[in-house]
Scaffold this motif. Structure first.
Motif, mmCIF file in Angstrom:
data_model
loop_
_atom_site.group_PDB
_atom_site.id
_atom_site.type_symbol
_atom_site.label_atom_id
_atom_site.label_comp_id
_atom_site.label_asym_id
_atom_site.label_seq_id
_atom_site.Cartn_x
_atom_site.Cartn_y
_atom_site.Cartn_z
ATOM 1 N N CYS A 123 0.794 -1.242 0.000
ATOM 2 C CA CYS A 123 0.000 0.000 0.000
ATOM 3 C C CYS A 123 0.819 1.281 0.000
ATOM 4 C CB CYS A 123 -0.912 -0.001 1.220
ATOM 5 S SG CYS A 123 0.028 -0.239 2.732
ATOM 6 N N HIS A 124 2.152 1.163 0.024
ATOM 7 C CA HIS A 124 2.951 2.388 0.086
ATOM 8 C C HIS A 124 3.294 2.871 -1.329
ATOM 9 C CE1 HIS A 124 3.105 1.523 4.244
ATOM 10 N NE2 HIS A 124 4.237 2.141 4.537
ATOM 11 N N PRO A 125 3.189 4.179 -1.568
ATOM 12 C CA PRO A 125 3.557 4.693 -2.894
ATOM 13 C C PRO A 125 5.077 4.651 -3.100
ATOM 14 C CG PRO A 125 2.902 6.493 -1.425
ATOM 15 C CD PRO A 125 2.696 5.220 -0.676
ATOM 16 N N ASN A 139 12.438 1.008 0.250
ATOM 17 C CA ASN A 139 12.632 0.001 1.309
ATOM 18 C C ASN A 139 11.294 -0.344 1.954
ATOM 19 O OD1 ASN A 139 14.252 -1.760 2.797
ATOM 20 N ND2 ASN A 139 14.467 -0.290 4.483
ATOM 21 N N ASP A 140 10.517 0.684 2.242
ATOM 22 C CA ASP A 140 9.184 0.487 2.847
ATOM 23 C C ASP A 140 8.114 0.792 1.802
ATOM 24 O OD1 ASP A 140 7.141 0.101 4.600
ATOM 25 O OD2 ASP A 140 7.317 2.042 5.552
ATOM 26 N N ASN A 141 7.553 -0.153 1.085
ATOM 27 C CA ASN A 141 7.862 -1.543 1.208
ATOM 28 C C ASN A 141 7.886 -2.202 -0.165
ATOM 29 O OD1 ASN A 141 8.336 -4.028 2.468
ATOM 30 N ND2 ASN A 141 6.156 -4.511 2.339
ATOM 31 N N TYR A 181 13.220 6.701 6.627
ATOM 32 C CA TYR A 181 11.920 6.026 6.794
ATOM 33 C C TYR A 181 10.766 6.991 6.507
ATOM 34 C CZ TYR A 181 8.015 3.889 9.381
ATOM 35 O OH TYR A 181 6.797 3.387 9.748
ATOM 36 N N HIS A 182 9.808 6.534 5.732
ATOM 37 C CA HIS A 182 8.620 7.323 5.375
ATOM 38 C C HIS A 182 8.969 8.689 4.786
ATOM 39 C CE1 HIS A 182 5.236 4.960 7.615
ATOM 40 N NE2 HIS A 182 5.793 4.298 6.623
ATOM 41 N N SER A 183 9.913 8.652 3.837
ATOM 42 C CA SER A 183 10.253 9.905 3.143
ATOM 43 C C SER A 183 10.697 9.607 1.720
ATOM 44 C CB SER A 183 11.372 10.639 3.882
ATOM 45 O OG SER A 183 12.635 10.164 3.447
HETATM 46 ZN ZN ZN Z 1 5.340 2.301 6.296
#
Ligand code: ZN
Length: 417
Positions: free
Chosen positions: A183-185, A189-191, A320-322
């Motif tokens: 579900c991450h655009p 790495n994530d994900n 992370y998350h960027s």
């Molecule tokens: Zn995440």
């Protein structure tokens, strides 16, 4: 050692730009690409369906989004990075004052050049994520200046949540769960790393002709996808004791492993053994209720021991998350390294025997099976496990489907034959 480095790099490039979210076409497209690697089935779960304490959300798709100044100059452009848009933003097409716009701008707390990743799944809202320079460019303007804000998105109540599923049958009907999230655009790495690695792991398992366990492999949107999938497959998920979550497996940093809720579980011990045999200096993370979909699968109703092996674990790395979690940060080589650790873990687990004593209410009547000394009351138990009777009793006591034969042998100090 398997080597999918070049193929993983190819799919990283193909899949990185897609706009994924909890629902929508980006997820479907991602799954369709993965179908080139393994024959997973794409399943659609209808929006609006109640699943346990949750509801499957409306399907969200976005065509375009930008912020323009009064002269029509584009200041923020979704086409440049899908992270600029808060995921699941509601549509808007308005002229706004700076004071109105400002509350909808988000910047990274510590890294000026990074675009942060933000979502608004369960609160209807909209927003843009920007670098510090972009934020200043907008916010240092004349307070009376107006901005044109467009988010061309739509919510479809008749849409669905898409997920991928692949069942690889083994000799036993006993299942082993492998789960990852899609579900991450645009973050590598994530994900995206886990999404792609799981496909190549599935490919390897498909090539194995002698699997003992049946493998249930799923690609779902995080949280709601795992919840919805569990709801529709409750009986199967309930019967599973072991699994692996796949997340953040391709960063530049350290290998880590997060234990499942029962730190003494065989799967944790196997991972430690695999990492030790590979001479890897790893970080051990104890189980925690925060995290990825291991949360759902460890919940009271399921209690699946579901550790994970990571390379730059979620929460732990600076990017992370960027937007800096990109293709410069992640490589096929690093993902391939973690893939081999997962495969070694599975191979070792396959070799372990987990027996279940079916006479699990009170002791078995050993004399019925000619396993008890003819003359009762003649022996005093010794402190050491020494006689055949001791071994039989310990085996029956510990064969609960959780302890493997090698664990039992260590526990009672009797070598395996
Ligand atoms: Zn995440």
């Amino acid at each position: 050692m398997v080597d999918y480095i070049n193929k993983i790099d190819k799919y990283l490039k193909k899949l990185f730009p897609l706009t994924r979210s909890i629902t929508g076409n980006g997820n479907r497209e991602t799954l369709r690409y993965l179908k080139e690697i393994v024959p997973l089935e794409i399943k659609e779960l209808k929006s609006g369906t109640d699943v346990y304490d949750w509801k499957i959300p409306r399907e969200w798709n976005v065509e375009n989004a930008w912020i323009k100044d009064k002269n029509g100059n584009v200041l923020i452009d979704f086409m440049e990075s899908n992270l600029h848009l808060v995921s699941y933003s509601e549509p808007i097409n308005k002229i706004l004052k700076l004071s109105e716009l400002k509350n909808h701008l988000h910047k990274h707390k510590t890294i000026p050049e990074a675009i942060p990743y933000r979502t608004s799944y369960y609160k209807q809202d909209w927003g843009f994520c920007v670098t510090h320079d972009q934020y200043d460019e907008i916010c240092n303007r004349d307070p009376d200046e107006k901005f044109h804000v467009l988010i061309d998105s739509e919510f479809n109540e008749n849409g669905s949540l898409s997920l991928g599923e692949l069942i690889i049958p083994g000799k036993s009907k006993k299942e082993f769960l492998i789960s990852t999230y899609i579900c991450h655009p645009s973050m590598a790495n994530d994900n995206l790393s886990g999404t792609i690695m799981t496909a190549f792991m599935a490919k390897e398992l498909l090539n194995e002709s002698n699997l003992f366990y049946t493998y249930r492999i799923i690609w779902v949107p995080e949280t709601i996808g795992a919840i919805a999938y569990s709801f529709f497959n409750e009986k199967n998920i309930k019967a599973i004791n072991h699994g692996l979550e796949v997340t953040t497996v391709g960063g530049r940093g350290s290998i880590g492993y997060k234990q499942s809720f029962d730190s003494s579980d065989i799967l944790n011990l196997i991972i430690e053994e695999v990492l030790k045999n590979e001479n890897i200096d790893y970080i051990k993370y104890p189980f925690d209720i925060h995290g990825s979909d291991e949360r759902q699968f460890s919940s009271i109703g399921f209690r699946i021991n579901m550790p994970l092996i990571t390379k730059d674990k979620y929460y732990e790395y600076d990017y992370y998350h960027s937007s800096l979690d990109d293709l410069n940060y992640v490589s096929g080589k690093d993902i391939n390294k973690t893939l081999n650790l997962y495969l070694k873990t599975i191979k070792t687990f396959e070799k372990e025997s987990l027996y279940v004593n079916k006479l699990n209410f009170c002791e078995a009547m050993l004399s019925k099976y000619d396993l008890y000394p003819k003359l009762g009351a003649a022996q005093l138990p010794s402190k050491k496990v020494s006689s055949d009777k001791d071994i039989i009793l310990w085996l029956l006591h510990l064969c609960d489907g959780k302890y493997s034969i090698s664990q039992i042998s260590k526990k009672i100090g009797v070598s395996k034959i």
